[in-house]
Design an enzyme around this catalytic site. Structure first.
Site, short mmCIF file in Angstrom:
data_model
loop_
_atom_site.label_atom_id
_atom_site.label_comp_id
_atom_site.label_asym_id
_atom_site.label_seq_id
_atom_site.Cartn_x
_atom_site.Cartn_y
_atom_site.Cartn_z
N LYS A 117 0.82 -1.21 0.00
CA LYS A 117 0.00 0.00 0.00
C LYS A 117 0.86 1.26 0.00
O LYS A 117 0.50 2.27 -0.63
CB LYS A 117 -0.93 -0.01 1.21
CG LYS A 117 -1.79 -1.27 1.35
CD LYS A 117 -2.59 -1.57 0.10
CE LYS A 117 -3.42 -2.84 0.27
NZ LYS A 117 -4.10 -3.24 -0.98
N GLU A 202 -1.95 7.10 7.88
CA GLU A 202 -2.68 7.92 6.91
C GLU A 202 -3.59 8.88 7.67
O GLU A 202 -4.35 8.47 8.56
CB GLU A 202 -3.51 7.03 5.99
CG GLU A 202 -4.27 7.75 4.91
CD GLU A 202 -5.03 6.77 4.05
OE1 GLU A 202 -6.24 6.59 4.29
OE2 GLU A 202 -4.42 6.16 3.16
N GLU A 277 -9.78 2.58 -5.06
CA GLU A 277 -10.58 3.14 -3.98
C GLU A 277 -10.12 4.56 -3.65
O GLU A 277 -8.91 4.83 -3.56
CB GLU A 277 -10.49 2.26 -2.74
CG GLU A 277 -11.01 0.84 -2.97
CD GLU A 277 -11.18 0.06 -1.69
OE1 GLU A 277 -10.58 0.44 -0.67
OE2 GLU A 277 -11.92 -0.94 -1.71
N GLU A 290 -6.26 3.03 -2.13
CA GLU A 290 -5.54 1.81 -2.51
C GLU A 290 -6.21 1.22 -3.74
O GLU A 290 -7.31 1.65 -4.13
CB GLU A 290 -5.56 0.78 -1.38
CG GLU A 290 -6.96 0.29 -1.00
CD GLU A 290 -6.95 -0.63 0.20
OE1 GLU A 290 -6.01 -0.54 1.01
OE2 GLU A 290 -7.89 -1.44 0.33
N ASN A 292 -7.52 -2.49 -5.14
CA ASN A 292 -7.77 -3.90 -4.89
C ASN A 292 -7.58 -4.66 -6.19
O ASN A 292 -8.34 -4.47 -7.16
CB ASN A 292 -9.18 -4.12 -4.34
CG ASN A 292 -9.35 -3.49 -2.97
OD1 ASN A 292 -10.25 -2.71 -2.75
ND2 ASN A 292 -8.48 -3.82 -2.04
N ARG A 294 -8.28 -7.38 -7.62
CA ARG A 294 -9.16 -8.56 -7.68
C ARG A 294 -10.58 -8.08 -7.94
O ARG A 294 -10.85 -6.88 -8.03
CB ARG A 294 -9.13 -9.29 -6.35
CG ARG A 294 -9.42 -8.36 -5.15
CD ARG A 294 -9.62 -9.10 -3.87
NE ARG A 294 -9.61 -8.23 -2.70
CZ ARG A 294 -10.63 -7.52 -2.26
NH1 ARG A 294 -11.77 -7.52 -2.94
NH2 ARG A 294 -10.55 -6.79 -1.18
#
Length: 670
Positions: A117, A202, A277, A290, A292, A294
């Site tokens: 990340k 973050e 996202e 981030e 994903n 998938r």
């Protein structure tokens, strides 16, 4: 890159969903299952199934050697990872390639690039994609460095696993006093889930909305986006309700976010389905969170508004087809229709801290819905239910608490909300406590209707004890129906007249539901139950667990069944259990502070004490992990540890004795 037999390296609803589309396209399928899932629907649905190990995921669904061996034994030549488990593990994608298997997902290099990340954010900053302020880690990943960087960033902030995803290895921190515990918890969870304890920080975008963009890329350098999904309704960083399109995103904002998402995918040579996202602040400025790498849990809402089957797209791209084979005009061929909403049905108790629940499924017969497969488009059924459970099966503590997804497609948002509320009410799950009623009430909450939710709003409501999170009580009609069924006994309405209850004298019926107990004087006359001084209830018919009753002349249908001496009734998305109260007064003693019991069934994540240790009231003793949630067991009073009955990574049942204490006589129980 051709293939004909696909091993689905997953379980539950995503495994059944992939199998259905694969079979519709003519592919043979192989399911894998652990000992805990031997009778699970996904294991029965595929053409072949292979047991890959015992219940712990590390010894089954996370075992790369076991999965590759299952592919070899069955002759599978492709692997679909689903989501979760190994779906975002670069070493799994690489191992599949080395074994000559087509990995139905992005290349290992793209997974590795986005799986880190911190590294992903560095790439995005270089590509001009906006990111929230944070500390991305370094060679010095000590707690002291993280504490110093947190003070520099300011609070509130998120502690996040560098290799994390799905909300695991993530902690929200409001101030310095919470940071040390958050670092320890996030590091421990990250090491357990991902084998990587590195952390980053973050800055929390307060009052933000979680909005993500579905992207798709082929192996020929082309990529498109399929619009956004709004996943703002979350609790403890876990998504609860997702919808598309977002009620706050304009066409211009969609174009900007879509362009950033496509740029992110192309920057790492992405192939297949992925999700970028973003967190969106109150001023509707978006920041990269981030990617994903998938298929997402919430992909069905995108399928509903586009009419495309994203699993079919995955298979076609994995076989080497370019996107232009079905999108000759690229992005211009993607159109959106109506509004779609998905609600995640979790086996958890929203009215008891969202604690995970286990047990046998007594009733699960979703009504009026299509099943996942070739995704329903605009003209298809408006209700779709993706599940991985079956009546008579069990929910175990080994895996995720999500057991089903209810998805609807409406002409607009209000239409979709109304349809989803009805779908939840018409598809009750009985036998295992779940969040069905909570979902129904959340959908009808004014803040959801007005799109005023933020990613932390549900947690704020929980902390404040908001009415939405107070346990619902059965209404008078439920009580009367339960009393009528109890008075009738176990004779079905379809029984011959000679076997039906005859008219008898008045009798007293007493039932208890939760802390409430009621009593009635009733009299049976065939299928009619008369209440002294009240209405009558007529039992009109029964089909399985669905009963038709007329209560004071008003006919209605409800789901009810008898189990273990009580009646389970479903009403407006909630499940209620009615039992006969004990004849003797309640003589249960107060909980013994010297005996600490597991709060839920799960796996022991951490044991902090040993025999002979002195403990104080409120001191943490044991952490039990169940369904992606950690629950701490604290000492109720000060004393000395007499015995510890469990070990770390050991399975434990709900209520099991884990620690015994010799309580100090002057200690105060808290």
């Amino acid at each position: 890159m051709s293939f004909r037999k696909i091993l689905v390296a997953n379980r539950g609803e995503i495994a059944t969903r992939v199998v259905r589309t694969a079979r519709a396209l003519g592919y043979r399928t192989v399911a894998v299952y652990s000992d805990a899932d031997a009778q699970a629907p996904h294991a029965r649905l595929a053409d072949e199934a292979v047991c890959i190990g015992p219940p712990p995921a590390a010894q089954s669904y996370l075992s790369i050697p076991a999965l590759l061996d299952a592919a070899r034994r069955t002759g599978a030549d492709a692997v679909h990872p689903g989501y979760g488990f190994l779906s975002e593990r670069a070493d799994f994608a690489a191992a599949c390639a080395e074994a000559g298997l087509v990995f139905i997902g992005p290349p290992a290099s793209a997974i590795e690039a986005m799986g880190d990340k911190a590294g992903a954010k560095r790439r995005m900053l270089a590509a001009g994609v906006p990111c929230a302020p944070g500390y991305l880690g370094s060679d010095d990943d000590s707690d002291e460095r993280l504490l110093a960087e947190a003070e520099r960033l300011g609070y509130p902030l998120l502690v996040k696993a560098v290799a994390g995803g799905g909300g695991r290895g993530m902690r929200l921190v409001h101030g310095t006093h919470e940071l040390a515990g958050a670092i320890a918890g996030a590091r421990r969870e990250a090491e357990s889930a991902f084998g990587d304890g590195r952390l980053m920080l973050e800055r929390l975008i307060e009052h933000g909305r979680h909005i993500e963009i579905q992207v798709f890329a082929d192996a020929h350098g082309h990529a498109v986006h399929l619009g956004e999904r709004d996943c703002t309704a979350q609790r403890r960083r876990q998504k609860v309700i997702e919808e598309a399109p977002s009620p706050v995103v304009s066409a211009a904002m969609r174009e900007r976010m879509g362009a950033d998402a496509v740029a992110a995918a192309l920057a790492v040579g992405y192939v297949g389905a992925g999700t970028v996202e973003f967190i969106v602040d109150a001023g509707l400025t978006h920041y990269f969170l981030e990617m994903n790498t998938r298929l997402q849990v919430e992909h069905p809402v995108t399928e509903c508004i586009t009419g495309f089957d994203l699993v079919e797209w995955q298979l076609r791209v994995a076989a080497g087809e370019p996107l232009s084979a079905w999108l000759p005009n690229g992005q211009a061929d993607i159109r959106f229709s109506g509004h779609a909403i998905e609600a995640r049905l979790y086996a958890e108790d929203p009215y008891d801290g969202f604690k995970p629940q286990t047990g046998r499924i007594l009733h699960w017969q979703p009504a009026h819905a299509t099943q996942a497969g070739r995704a329903p488009g605009a003209a298809a059924s408006s209700v779709r239910i993706d599940d991985g459970i079956a009546e008579g099966g069990s929910v175990t503590p080994w895996y995720d608490a999500m057991v089903a997804k209810l998805i609807v497609h409406g002409r607009d948002r209000a239409d979709a909300v109304r349809r989803l509320v009805a779908a939840i009410e018409d598809s009750p799950l009985l036998g295992v406590a779940n969040n069905g009623r909570f979902l129904r009430d959340l959908l009808q909450h004014p803040d959801f209707a007005a799109a005023r939710l933020t990613t932390t709003r549900l947690d704020e409501w929980a902390a404040a004890g908001a009415p939405l999170l107070q346990r619902p009580a059965p209404d008078d009609a439920c009580w009367l129906a339960a009393a009528a069924l109890a008075a009738r006994g176990d004779v079905p309405t379809s029984a011959p007249a000679g076997l039906r209850p005859a008219s008898v004298a008045w009798q007293t019926i007493a039932l208890q539901c939760g802390s409430d107990t009621r009593r009635w004087r009733v009299r049976l006359a065939g299928d009619l139950v008369e209440f002294d001084g009240g209405p009558s209830v007529q039992l009109l018919g029964q089909e399985g667990h669905r009963w038709r009753l007329a209560i004071d002349g008003v006919t209605r249908e409800l789901v009810a069944l008898r189990h273990a001496g009580g009646w389970h009734l479903a009403h407006q998305g909630a499940g209620f259990v009615f039992t006969e109260p004990s004849a003797a007064p309640d003589q249960r003693r107060q909980a013994d502070p010297g005996r600490a019991h597991a709060p839920v069934a799960g796996v022991v994540a951490q044991v902090l004490v040993k025999p002979g240790d002195a403990v104080s009231a409120g001191q943490p003793l044991v952490c039990v992990e169940a369904m992606k949630m950690e629950m701490w067991l604290n000492a109720q009073a000060g004393g000395t540890v007499r015995a510890v009955h469990i070990r770390e990574r050991e399975a434990v049942s709900a209520g099991a004795l884990v620690v015994e204490l010799d309580i100090d006589t002057v200690s105060t129980v808290i």
